[in-house]
Write an enzyme that holds these catalytic residues in place. Sequence first.
Site, PDB file in Angstrom:
ATOM      1  N   ASP A 112       0.831  -1.195   0.000  1.00  0.00           N
ATOM      2  CA  ASP A 112       0.000   0.000   0.000  1.00  0.00           C
ATOM      3  C   ASP A 112       0.879   1.263   0.000  1.00  0.00           C
ATOM      4  OD1 ASP A 112      -2.860   1.045   0.320  1.00  0.00           O
ATOM      5  OD2 ASP A 112      -1.939   1.889   2.120  1.00  0.00           O
ATOM      6  N   HIS A 281      -7.385  -6.455   0.239  1.00  0.00           N
ATOM      7  CA  HIS A 281      -6.303  -5.479   0.114  1.00  0.00           C
ATOM      8  C   HIS A 281      -5.101  -5.789   0.997  1.00  0.00           C
ATOM      9  CE1 HIS A 281      -4.217  -1.674  -0.201  1.00  0.00           C
ATOM     10  NE2 HIS A 281      -4.412  -1.409   1.076  1.00  0.00           N
TER      11      HIS A 281
END
Length: 304
Positions: A112, A281
């Site tokens: 991320d 994610h």
Amino acid sequence: MNIDQKYFPEFKQQLIDVGDGIKINTLVGGKGSEAILLLHGHPETHLIWRFLTPGLTGRYTVVITDLRGYGDSSKPEGLPDHANYSKRAMGDDQFTVMSKLGFEKFHGVGHDRGARVLHRMVMDHPERLLSCTMMDILPTYDMYRDTSQEFATKYWHWFFYIQGKGFPERVLAADPEYFVNYNLNLKIGPAAKSRFPKEILDEYVRCLRDPMTFHGICEDYRASATIDMEMDKADREQIIQVPVLALWGKDGVVGKLWDVMSGWQERAANVEGFAVNECGHFVPEEQPEVVLEAMLQFLAKYPA
């Protein structure tokens, strides 16, 4: 026992001064002449690596940090142009940490926001990186360029955090615990919720109770939408020569909306990777066994 002692019992914690009054919270463990730097994402801290470090420390020296603006690292007031939260500034923090630890070349791993910092690091100083593992991202420039209604809905924070200084910070700080639970549950794959126990979420909340953490997070995103975009635009023709491993959640937003492998192949000469099954994610936390196996095989190909 604090939470680091529980999850990283063999690691030594220190605050490393990287200049300009910035100190980076750093944990170092493991053994070996090769080092791996692990960079976390939003809205988390170095704790995202809790499942992977036991499988890495027998072969490598492992360095885990909190990014500038996050966790227990320094959180300076953002500059008008957000330059002190640019991915270049955040990457330079990490280069300085690694130099002070005695590692001029090392493997980089990012998830991320940490992967976005790593992307800038490999663009600026490829000679210092042996390999790069990028988790659940494509370059920021590409993702802003290709924004759709679905992406803007799922990644609402990309557009909220960049609003005027003070406004998103005040809203976010109103209820950090609610924020953490909402944000993580929005992106976690359905099979992985048990990997996020209350003590982990409580630690993320602890860090977010400092109003400057939300400021640092917002400045990170403001920089991404402004000064980072200019840097990325300036070197769009530069092809990454450092080997890249790209991993992404098959059930995540990035994997659903983009051809991740093709996207990285446009930006790098030597790319491998795959979509991680039953994964949203938070790739290194949701499917750590799969990630660790892929990383070890990849890292072994590119020794110092």
